[in-house]
Design a protein around this motif. Structure first.
Motif, PDB file in Angstrom:
ATOM      1  N   UNK A  82       0.877  -1.171   0.000  1.00 18.68           N
ATOM      2  CA  UNK A  82       0.000   0.000   0.000  1.00 18.68           C
ATOM      3  C   UNK A  82       0.911   1.217   0.000  1.00 18.68           C
ATOM      4  N   UNK A  83       0.889   2.002  -1.066  1.00 16.88           N
ATOM      5  CA  UNK A  83       1.878   3.074  -1.224  1.00 16.88           C
ATOM      6  C   UNK A  83       1.220   4.367  -1.668  1.00 16.88           C
ATOM      7  N   UNK A  84       1.455   5.436  -0.912  1.00 14.12           N
ATOM      8  CA  UNK A  84       0.942   6.746  -1.315  1.00 14.12           C
ATOM      9  C   UNK A  84       2.000   7.457  -2.147  1.00 14.12           C
ATOM     10  N   UNK A  95      -0.385  18.802  -8.858  1.00 11.93           N
ATOM     11  CA  UNK A  95      -0.211  17.432  -8.363  1.00 11.93           C
ATOM     12  C   UNK A  95      -1.181  17.128  -7.228  1.00 11.93           C
ATOM     13  N   UNK A  96      -1.543  15.865  -7.124  1.00 13.56           N
ATOM     14  CA  UNK A  96      -2.427  15.396  -6.061  1.00 13.56           C
ATOM     15  C   UNK A  96      -1.850  14.097  -5.512  1.00 13.56           C
ATOM     16  N   UNK A  97      -2.324  13.711  -4.325  1.00 12.50           N
ATOM     17  CA  UNK A  97      -1.846  12.493  -3.691  1.00 12.50           C
ATOM     18  C   UNK A  97      -2.814  11.344  -3.948  1.00 12.50           C
ATOM     19  N   UNK A  98      -2.242  10.171  -4.224  1.00 10.13           N
ATOM     20  CA  UNK A  98      -2.991   8.957  -4.491  1.00 10.13           C
ATOM     21  C   UNK A  98      -2.429   7.830  -3.635  1.00 10.13           C
ATOM     22  N   UNK A  99      -3.226   6.790  -3.469  1.00 12.13           N
ATOM     23  CA  UNK A  99      -2.767   5.563  -2.829  1.00 12.13           C
ATOM     24  C   UNK A  99      -2.987   4.405  -3.789  1.00 12.13           C
ATOM     25  N   UNK A 100      -1.953   3.584  -3.983  1.00  8.41           N
ATOM     26  CA  UNK A 100      -2.062   2.416  -4.842  1.00  8.41           C
ATOM     27  C   UNK A 100      -1.867   1.164  -3.993  1.00  8.41           C
TER      28      UNK A 100
END
Length: 228
Positions: A82-84, A95-100
């Motif tokens: 799980x990586x932001x 830019x925006x932050x996501x989690x994959x």
């Protein structure tokens, strides 16, 4: 006191506030993952954790700009990351932050990736008709990858699924299309050469991690090949 000095004081105060908030968020996450089958990976490699870094590049025009908290461990007996990360959705957007979330899928070969509501099909079809020289900057402006644009299927639920037709159609059965359209958690997916990934906007928080077990199980089921 001069105006510029007040500005400096305000900026320093804001920086201190954001640093404190970030420290509290990270501390809360680290406390939560104890005995939950996850651990924090630190330091994160400059190129990002694998396979997450490669899979982010399939779901974003420019891939990850930088990485934040990265968690690794076992969920339902399956290795998971799980990586932001910070990413731009298009060349003109901030830019925006996501989690994959990534995990292995036994027997997955080739590549299938899908987005929901990623832009006007009219613009995409126009770019396809005009040619590569115009298509690539147009897709870049829309925040889409140009790879595999010649092979896509649109679902009634407005998902666009890309990939080699032989690989894509082996996964995207009529039943799987219904499951994809019923997906309630947003984000985008990629299924590539032994791995699956689900990416959603937002950073890692304890509230998001609380939802992870159920969402992860559903995402795994969605990306599996139908057996009927």
């Amino acid at each position: 006191m001069s105006e510029w000095l007040w500005t400096v004081i305000l900026l320093v105060a804001l920086l201190g506030f954001f640093l404190l908030r970030e420290s509290r968020r990270a501390s809360a996450v680290e406390k939560w993952i104890v005995s939950r089958g996850l651990s924090r990976r630190f330091p994160v490699p400059p190129e990002g954790p694998q396979p997450a870094a490669n899979l982010v590049a399939r779901l974003s025009t420019h891939g990850a700009r930088r990485w934040g908290i990265v968690l690794e461990g076992i969920q339902d007996g399956v290795p998971v990351t799980v990586a932001e990360h910070e990413s731009s959705t298009s060349v003109n957007s901030p830019p925006a932050w996501f989690t994959i979330v990534t995990w292995p899928i036994e027997g997955a070969s080739g590549r299938v990736f899908m987005h929901r509501g990623t832009g006007s099909r009219v613009l995409a079809d126009a770019a396809q008709a005009i040619g590569n020289a115009v298509r690539e900057p147009l897709y870049d402006a829309l925040g889409l990858s140009t790879e595999g644009q010649g092979a896509h299927v649109e679902t009634p639920g407005v998902w666009t699924v890309y990939g080699d037709p032989g690989v894509r159609d082996g996964w995207l059965t009529p039943q799987k299309m219904l499951e994809l359209d019923a997906w309630p958690h947003g984000g985008s997916f990629v299924r590539e050469d032994g791995h699956g990934a689900w990416r959603v906007q937002g950073m890692i928080t304890v509230a998001n991690l609380e939802k992870l077990p159920g969402q992860f199980a559903a995402a795994r089921n969605l990306l599996q090949v139908s057996t009927f």
